[in-house]
Scaffold this active site. Structure first.
Site, mmCIF file in Angstrom:
data_model
loop_
_atom_site.group_PDB
_atom_site.id
_atom_site.type_symbol
_atom_site.label_atom_id
_atom_site.label_comp_id
_atom_site.label_asym_id
_atom_site.label_seq_id
_atom_site.Cartn_x
_atom_site.Cartn_y
_atom_site.Cartn_z
ATOM 1 N N HIS A 37 0.844 -1.201 0.000
ATOM 2 C CA HIS A 37 0.000 0.000 0.000
ATOM 3 C C HIS A 37 0.880 1.253 0.000
ATOM 4 O O HIS A 37 0.610 2.218 -0.720
ATOM 5 C CB HIS A 37 -0.866 0.051 1.269
ATOM 6 N N SER A 188 -2.862 -7.865 3.050
ATOM 7 C CA SER A 188 -3.382 -7.712 4.417
ATOM 8 C C SER A 188 -3.766 -9.066 4.992
ATOM 9 O O SER A 188 -3.696 -9.284 6.197
ATOM 10 C CB SER A 188 -4.627 -6.823 4.409
HETATM 11 P P1 AMP Z 1 -6.623 -3.528 -0.423
HETATM 12 O O1 AMP Z 1 -6.438 -2.775 0.866
HETATM 13 O O2 AMP Z 1 -6.246 -4.973 -0.364
HETATM 14 O O3 AMP Z 1 -7.986 -3.280 -1.023
HETATM 15 O O4 AMP Z 1 -5.586 -2.878 -1.430
HETATM 16 C C1 AMP Z 1 -5.578 -1.509 -1.704
HETATM 17 C C2 AMP Z 1 -4.728 -1.247 -2.904
HETATM 18 O O5 AMP Z 1 -3.398 -1.723 -2.653
HETATM 19 C C3 AMP Z 1 -5.233 -2.017 -4.142
HETATM 20 O O6 AMP Z 1 -5.087 -1.193 -5.288
HETATM 21 C C4 AMP Z 1 -4.291 -3.204 -4.194
HETATM 22 O O7 AMP Z 1 -4.143 -3.747 -5.494
HETATM 23 C C5 AMP Z 1 -2.996 -2.585 -3.691
HETATM 24 N N1 AMP Z 1 -2.099 -3.620 -3.180
HETATM 25 C C6 AMP Z 1 -2.417 -4.643 -2.346
HETATM 26 N N2 AMP Z 1 -1.334 -5.432 -2.153
HETATM 27 C C7 AMP Z 1 -0.328 -4.904 -2.873
HETATM 28 C C8 AMP Z 1 1.036 -5.264 -3.094
HETATM 29 N N3 AMP Z 1 1.569 -6.334 -2.534
HETATM 30 N N4 AMP Z 1 1.793 -4.482 -3.894
HETATM 31 C C9 AMP Z 1 1.254 -3.382 -4.491
HETATM 32 N N5 AMP Z 1 -0.024 -2.986 -4.329
HETATM 33 C C10 AMP Z 1 -0.806 -3.729 -3.539
#
Ligand code: AMP
Length: 289
Positions: A37, A188
């Site tokens: 993130h 997460s």
């Molecule tokens: P989330 O909180 O899982 O909804 O993720 C929020 C944003 O962070 C989304 O655009 C995800 O694709 C991105 N994201 C989650 N994990 C990663 C990662 N390992 N590397 C880069 N971006 C990520």
């Protein structure tokens, strides 16, 4: 960092910023933040004048209520991480703020095939939920730039469609997946893994690397099957191991050697569902580069 809980207050604040010609970058998240993130936050900080992060665990995108209940919440730590990364604004809305008219009669989006394949097939309604929350957040924030992770490859495609549908001028930047030193994609959900599961979880990125390294034109079924068996040998329950056209995500079983491909995996270890993907390199030279 300024914290907003009300959408109208954030909207007015951002309206003033726009009037003074400041550019904005937006990073929507569901919290339990990690370096993945933060890499999006840093990218936005480099590109734009003001970076807005949102934290909202969106109930409408969870097809499994247990997954929603168990979704990790670490808000105090998240705030500390965002402050040290230098984010300017945090939007922390309640369910009522995001869905002021309740969650029963939300809009339906025409997403075509994407809605029913891969993640859409195994998580019915998931991408409708993604569109519902993103439409609302984008209406409030109206960012110049939107940063999302390629880790959620299909989600990036869906949000691109949503932006078109909204006639939005926001520019979407899909950003690379950040990984742990052993290759596991940061997520997460990783914090819910037991130490034993955590060790085994690396099998996902190993399967993707295997597919990448053994890709040759022709029938791809054996390659997918090998990766699936490898995951099962590591105690995974596999939803899918697929190789698809990187542009439109249609499944490719026979490869002509030219189409750009992406390999995608979703699998459970214990009761934690993990996803990952890899854009595949075409020839040996490209792979060795
Ligand atoms: P989330 O909180 O899982 O909804 O993720 C929020 C944003 O962070 C989304 O655009 C995800 O694709 C991105 N994201 C989650 N994990 C990663 C990662 N390992 N590397 C880069 N971006 C990520």
């Amino acid at each position: 960092m300024i914290l907003f809980k009300q959408s109208n207050e954030l909207h007015n604040y951002l309206e003033n910023l726009r009037n003074s010609n400041q550019t904005t970058g937006f990073v929507p998240t569901m919290g339990a933040l990690h370096e993945g993130h933060l890499s999006l936050i840093r990218r936005s900080l480099e590109d734009t004048d003001k970076t807005i992060c949102s934290i909202f665990v969106n109930p409408t995108q969870f097809n499994d209520p247990k997954d929603f209940e168990k979704y990790p919440v670490t808000i105090d730590k998240d705030i500390r991480l965002l402050e040290s990364a230098g984010a300017d604004i945090l939007f922390l809305p309640s369910v009522e703020t995001v869905y002021p008219n309740g969650m029963k009669q939300l809009a339906h989006y025409e997403l075509g095939e994407t809605e029913f394949q891969l993640e859409g097939k195994y998580r019915p309604g998931h991408f409708q939920g993604v569109c519902q929350v993103m439409h609302r957040l984008l209406d409030v924030v109206k960012p110049d730039h939107l940063y999302m992770g390629e880790k959620d490859y299909q989600q990036c495609m869906v949000v691109k469609k949503l932006l078109n549908f909204m006639g939005s001028t926001t520019r979407l930047h899909p950003c690379p997946t950040l990984r742990e030193p052993d290759g596991l994609a940061m997520s997460s959900r990783n914090m819910r893994l037991t130490p034993e599961e955590r060790k085994k979880a690396v099998a996902i990125s190993q399967s993707l690397t295997y597919i990448n390294d053994h890709l040759i034109p022709g029938n791809l079924k054996e390659l997918k099957q090998y990766a699936k068996s490898f995951l099962e040998d590591n105690q995974f329950r596999v939803d899918y191991v697929e190789i698809a056209d990187a542009q439109n995500l249609s499944i490719v079983d026979n490869w002509n050697g030219n189409t750009s491909l992406v390999a995608l995996i979703a699998a459970f270890i214990g009761d934690v569902r993990l996803i990952d993907n890899k854009i595949l390199k075409k020839g040996k030279e490209e792979r060795d580069a």
